[in-house]
Design an enzyme around this catalytic site. Structure first.
Site, PDB file in Angstrom:
ATOM      1  N   ASP A  39      60.207  43.563  72.078  1.00 35.59           N
ATOM      2  CA  ASP A  39      60.845  43.875  70.797  1.00 35.59           C
ATOM      3  C   ASP A  39      62.318  44.216  70.975  1.00 35.59           C
ATOM      4  OD1 ASP A  39      58.397  43.489  69.760  1.00 35.59           O
ATOM      5  OD2 ASP A  39      58.085  45.550  69.051  1.00 35.59           O
ATOM      6  N   TYR A  42      64.387  41.113  71.467  1.00 38.05           N
ATOM      7  CA  TYR A  42      64.489  40.454  70.167  1.00 38.05           C
ATOM      8  C   TYR A  42      65.542  41.173  69.309  1.00 38.05           C
ATOM      9  CZ  TYR A  42      62.882  38.426  65.715  1.00 38.05           C
ATOM     10  OH  TYR A  42      62.804  37.771  64.520  1.00 38.05           O
ATOM     11  N   ASP A  43      65.439  42.493  69.285  1.00 40.86           N
ATOM     12  CA  ASP A  43      66.361  43.295  68.476  1.00 40.86           C
ATOM     13  C   ASP A  43      67.810  43.130  68.925  1.00 40.86           C
ATOM     14  OD1 ASP A  43      64.267  44.157  67.006  1.00 40.86           O
ATOM     15  OD2 ASP A  43      64.120  46.149  67.935  1.00 40.86           O
ATOM     16  N   SER A  88      43.624  28.113  39.216  1.00 39.07           N
ATOM     17  CA  SER A  88      42.780  28.968  40.042  1.00 39.07           C
ATOM     18  C   SER A  88      41.415  28.308  40.099  1.00 39.07           C
ATOM     19  CB  SER A  88      42.694  30.371  39.460  1.00 39.07           C
ATOM     20  OG  SER A  88      42.376  30.294  38.105  1.00 39.07           O
ATOM     21  N   GLU A 123      37.865  28.275  53.813  1.00 36.96           N
ATOM     22  CA  GLU A 123      38.947  29.219  54.132  1.00 36.96           C
ATOM     23  C   GLU A 123      38.625  30.574  53.520  1.00 36.96           C
ATOM     24  OE1 GLU A 123      42.791  27.429  52.928  1.00 36.96           O
ATOM     25  OE2 GLU A 123      41.743  25.554  53.029  1.00 36.96           O
ATOM     26  N   LYS A 125      39.005  33.666  51.221  1.00 35.00           N
ATOM     27  CA  LYS A 125      39.652  33.961  49.935  1.00 35.00           C
ATOM     28  C   LYS A 125      40.130  35.404  50.005  1.00 35.00           C
ATOM     29  CE  LYS A 125      39.072  33.589  44.978  1.00 35.00           C
ATOM     30  NZ  LYS A 125      39.859  34.792  44.721  1.00 35.00           N
ATOM     31  N   ASP A 127      41.977  38.824  49.117  1.00 34.00           N
ATOM     32  CA  ASP A 127      42.219  39.612  47.926  1.00 34.00           C
ATOM     33  C   ASP A 127      43.672  40.067  47.947  1.00 34.00           C
ATOM     34  OD1 ASP A 127      40.624  42.577  46.574  1.00 34.00           O
ATOM     35  OD2 ASP A 127      41.675  40.915  45.636  1.00 34.00           O
ATOM     36  N   ARG A 146      52.603  34.025  40.841  1.00 28.30           N
ATOM     37  CA  ARG A 146      51.860  33.054  40.052  1.00 28.30           C
ATOM     38  C   ARG A 146      52.057  33.302  38.559  1.00 28.30           C
ATOM     39  NH1 ARG A 146      47.197  32.639  37.252  1.00 28.30           N
ATOM     40  NH2 ARG A 146      46.191  30.610  37.269  1.00 28.30           N
ATOM     41  N   GLU A 180      49.030  33.514  50.104  1.00 29.99           N
ATOM     42  CA  GLU A 180      48.461  34.736  49.550  1.00 29.99           C
ATOM     43  C   GLU A 180      49.066  35.910  50.320  1.00 29.99           C
ATOM     44  OE1 GLU A 180      46.271  34.270  47.086  1.00 29.99           O
ATOM     45  OE2 GLU A 180      45.491  36.296  46.751  1.00 29.99           O
ATOM     46  N   TYR A 232      48.448  28.405  52.649  1.00 30.33           N
ATOM     47  CA  TYR A 232      47.254  27.564  52.703  1.00 30.33           C
ATOM     48  C   TYR A 232      47.350  26.249  51.961  1.00 30.33           C
ATOM     49  CZ  TYR A 232      46.457  29.767  48.161  1.00 30.33           C
ATOM     50  OH  TYR A 232      46.596  30.215  46.878  1.00 30.33           O
ATOM     51  N   LYS A 293      37.119  23.729  50.043  1.00 29.23           N
ATOM     52  CA  LYS A 293      37.883  22.597  49.530  1.00 29.23           C
ATOM     53  C   LYS A 293      37.365  21.308  50.151  1.00 29.23           C
ATOM     54  CE  LYS A 293      42.094  25.278  49.111  1.00 29.23           C
ATOM     55  NZ  LYS A 293      43.240  25.665  49.927  1.00 29.23           N
ATOM     56  N   LYS A 317      32.073  33.294  46.079  1.00 26.92           N
ATOM     57  CA  LYS A 317      32.328  34.725  46.143  1.00 26.92           C
ATOM     58  C   LYS A 317      31.269  35.479  46.947  1.00 26.92           C
ATOM     59  CE  LYS A 317      35.545  36.295  43.637  1.00 26.92           C
ATOM     60  NZ  LYS A 317      35.665  36.356  42.242  1.00 26.92           N
ATOM     61  N   CYS A 411      18.688  73.999  28.128  1.00 24.17           N
ATOM     62  CA  CYS A 411      20.129  73.799  28.261  1.00 24.17           C
ATOM     63  C   CYS A 411      20.712  74.778  29.282  1.00 24.17           C
ATOM     64  CB  CYS A 411      20.803  73.994  26.906  1.00 24.17           C
ATOM     65  SG  CYS A 411      22.603  73.929  26.996  1.00 24.17           S
ATOM     66  N   CYS A 414      22.981  77.306  27.064  1.00 25.11           N
ATOM     67  CA  CYS A 414      22.474  78.231  26.045  1.00 25.11           C
ATOM     68  C   CYS A 414      20.973  78.452  26.119  1.00 25.11           C
ATOM     69  CB  CYS A 414      22.859  77.750  24.651  1.00 25.11           C
ATOM     70  SG  CYS A 414      21.974  76.260  24.164  1.00 25.11           S
ATOM     71  N   CYS A 433      20.713  69.010  23.837  1.00 24.35           N
ATOM     72  CA  CYS A 433      20.627  70.396  23.410  1.00 24.35           C
ATOM     73  C   CYS A 433      20.968  70.376  21.931  1.00 24.35           C
ATOM     74  CB  CYS A 433      21.628  71.263  24.175  1.00 24.35           C
ATOM     75  SG  CYS A 433      21.872  72.871  23.402  1.00 24.35           S
ATOM     76  N   CYS A 438      25.605  76.089  20.708  1.00 25.78           N
ATOM     77  CA  CYS A 438      25.655  76.001  22.179  1.00 25.78           C
ATOM     78  C   CYS A 438      27.096  76.123  22.691  1.00 25.78           C
ATOM     79  CB  CYS A 438      25.055  74.667  22.620  1.00 25.78           C
ATOM     80  SG  CYS A 438      25.230  74.371  24.395  1.00 25.78           S
TER      81      CYS A 438
HETATM   82 ZN   LIG Z   1      23.002  74.280  24.813  1.00 28.69          ZN
END
Ligand SMILES: [Zn+2]
Length: 670
Positions: A39, A42-43, A88, A123, A125, A127, A146, A180, A232, A293, A317, A411, A414, A433, A438
């Protein structure tokens, strides 16, 4: 080497070489996960490039890897119209449905004189959030969300910061790439921890976080958040199979999900699906299911599109997310109308991205049906949008000490004996009740009365209502208007100022629109919308009080149940007396139409946290201008007003192609 000792030509060559080298390392690191340099190396290469670009601005470029740190914040996203409508996929939930899909396609192919059988690419899907990237002559020129499939938002500056996307292609191609966007689960935890410290609303899941991040107006925030994009699809390329296309994306320097499979038959697809049902929760990202697909592009093209989706692909799904946890106790709640609801107290557990510690058990019949006992391991899922429910018990894990829960016969507030009430010809599933005195019901009724959608008495929160009720300062809703400053001032926790504030907001509530007044009475089944419908129809409280069942049920949106409750409520002498006394304290105003009809005929759904408006304020604003607000997204929804941390409504809206609107966007419309 020192930049100023070089000729411009040599500097330019050095810049070009550095960019090429850095792009090569980016692909090794972010696409193939096989970095060749550390890293820090690279930096330091990146640092040299940045310095050269600063010293020689004539060689600077928008597509330089140095630009991935994020440009200046913008005020709002520009709308962009997609060149190709973004479809979709239709969903299937079982192997049978998947087979039916194949049968339909084969029939259609035969009709077109094709007997070749399709093979498939399966593939993941993911989320996440769909992004559409346009390259002109090999240069990333635009990236968009989208949106509703036709119009999205320009998020180019944000996408430039995403390291799994090339800024320049190795060839000068003009193509559109679909991907995605997602964020790792562990990054969600880190970001939420930070937000919790700052008391900012938390992101419910990784999809919300990805969506919220890509819609940040400040690209620097995006650059910090480690967005990933799995690409994709290419629109505009000449490939004979989907498999080829995915491989080409990788060669072009895009990150492509390695978990994909070419399947000769649907049986192979099913096998792949089965292995992923178990494996999916171990992934860094959320997976909804598989996208299947047809691999052969010529078959895909012949099949064409339905009104909503391409026929050659389908989303298979996975079952809704379900988890297990322990039932620690069952508590009982007494509602405003006296209904007794058993509530499951659970060992807190993460479900579909949020922590759940309580779930409704509905009623005694449901507890019986589930045969659920305290101490049991239970299966939990999200019902509909938000409410978690227990849907099964792992009986194999039941311990000997697990205790059957029996509904109380009396109850808890009460001690009145509980009973079922008749609803039409049937008895209610819930126990009630029926004691009109109450305390628990009174307190719930008072809380409902002062709530925002009711009389909106600010400063009288649930705790204060409970305290005032317990010490006898208030009894029924009318007694709130008899409160004096001297009653409150000096009570534990209250000073002169807080007493003043409470009295001021009580007085402010003395003028109230008819619909809110009606809602505040807490009549069973009369919710916010029903109250509005009735208020609009009758326009006068006395007319509502004397309306017959037939008159009431002739109102749009008022069914038999509501009609019967209203008639019964106002026929009750005690209630009539209460309303009479209340009307001596408050004045009902008829809402003036100060708004416009600019939103008339349009239906809105609100989700997430808006920048300045509360949800109720947004709703009021929409209604003032003639629009309607509904609670769930359907084909009838015109706009989804979405803020930060929008929930599943956002994805529902996206699936249905509903236009997503920001608060700013709403204000532009009125
Ligand atoms: Zn009550």
């Amino acid at each position: 080497m020192k930049a100023d000792s070089n000729t411009p030509k040599r500097v330019h060559q050095r810049i070009v070489d550095l960019r090429k080298l850095l792009e090569g390392h980016r692909i090794l690191y972010h696409v193939y996960d096989t970095p060749e340099v550390s890293d820090t190396v690279y930096d330091s290469l990146m640092k040299e490039l940045a310095e050269l670009e600063q010293a020689y601005p004539e060689y600077d470029s928008q597509v330089s890897p140095t630009k991935r740190v994020g440009g200046d914040p913008i005020d709002a996203f520009q709308k962009v119209t997609h060149d190709i409508k973004q479809w979709s996929f239709d969903n299937v939930f079982s192997f049978d449905e998947l087979t039916e899909w194949e049968d339909r396609n084969i029939t259609l192919l035969i009709k077109n004189g094709i007997t070749e059988k399709p093979s498939y690419v399966a593939e993941m899907k993911i989320d996440g959030l769909k992004v559409i990237m346009t390259y002109v002559d090999g240069v990333l020129t635009r990236a968009a969300t989208r949106g509703n499939g036709e119009v999205g938002e320009d998020i180019t500056e944000n996408i430039r910061t995403v390291k799994s996307i090339p800024l320049v292609l190795p060839q000068p191609l003009t193509i559109t790439v679909i991907g995605e966007a997602w964020i790792k689960k562990k990054d969600l935890d880190i970001i939420n921890n930070e937000r919790a410290k700052e008391e900012l609303p938390l992101y419910a899941n990784t999809r919300n976080l990805a969506a919220g991040t890509l819609r940040q107006l400040d690209p620097k925030v995006v650059a910090r958040r480690n967005i990933q994009i799995y690409s994709y699809d290419i629109e505009g390329g000449a490939f004979t199979t989907q498999e080829e296309e995915l491989n080409a994306l990788e060669k072009f320097g895009f990150l492509v999900n390695p978990d994909r499979k070419v399947c000769k038959t649907l049986k192979d697809v099913q096998q792949f699906y089965d292995t992923w049902i178990d494996k999916r929760s171990e992934q860094d990202y959320g997976i909804d299911g598989l996208v299947i697909k047809i691999n052969e592009r010529n078959l895909w093209d012949v099949l064409g599109y339905t009104a909503k989706s391409p026929r050659g692909g389908i989303a298979y799904k996975f079952p809704a997310e379900e988890v297990t946890t322990k039932l620690v106790a069952v508590t009982v709640q007494v509602g405003r109308t006296g209904a007794i609801t058993p509530v499951a107290e659970l060992t807190p557990v993460l479900l579909a991205g949020s922590t759940v510690a309580r779930a409704t058990l509905h009623n005694a019949d449901e507890i019986e049906r589930l045969d659920v006992r305290v101490g049991d391991t239970v299966m939990l899922r999200k019902a509909g949008d938000v409410i978690p429910e227990i849907f099964d018990v792992v009986k194999e894990l039941r311990s000997k000490t697990a205790k059957k829960f029996t509904m109380p016969t009396h109850c808890p507030s009460c001690a009145t004996e509980l009973s079922r009430v008749s609803i039409g010809k049937e008895l209610s599933a819930a126990l009630y009740c029926r004691n009109s005195e109450c305390p628990a019901q009174h307190i719930e009724g008072l809380i409902h009365f002062v709530s925002k959608k009711g009389m909106n008495i600010e400063g009288l929160g649930e705790k204060i209502i409970e305290t005032f009720h317990d010490i006898g300062l208030i009894s029924d809703v009318v007694s709130i208007y008899h409160l004096k400053k001297s009653d409150i001032d000096g009570l534990e926790g209250f000073g002169e100022k807080s007493a003043d504030n409470i009295i001021t907001s009580i007085n402010a509530s003395r003028t109230v629109p008819l619909n809110r007044f009606l809602y505040s009475l807490g009549i069973r089944h009369v919710g916010e919308q029903t109250a509005k419908d009735i208020a609009k129809h009758f326009g006068d409280i006395q007319k509502i009080r004397t309306a017959t069942f037939e008159e009431l049920t002739s109102v749009d949106g008022v069914g038999d149940k509501v009609g019967a409750e209203l008639v019964a409520f106002f026929a009750n002498a005690k209630n009539a007396n209460l309303v009479d006394r209340l009307l001596k304290e408050v004045t009902i105003i008829h809402e003036q139409k100060v708004g416009s009809s600019k939103l008339s005929g349009l239906t809105f759904v609100i989700t997430g946290t808006l920048p300045t408006l509360s949800r109720d304020e947004a709703k009021e604003l929409i209604e003032k201008h003639g629009g309607k607000v509904s609670s769930s997204v359907s084909a009838k929804t015109n706009y989804l007003l979405a803020g930060e941390s929008a929930g599943s409504k956002l994805s529902d809206a996206q699936k249905l192609g509903v236009t997503i609107l920001s608060e700013e966007g709403l204000k532009d419309m009125i």
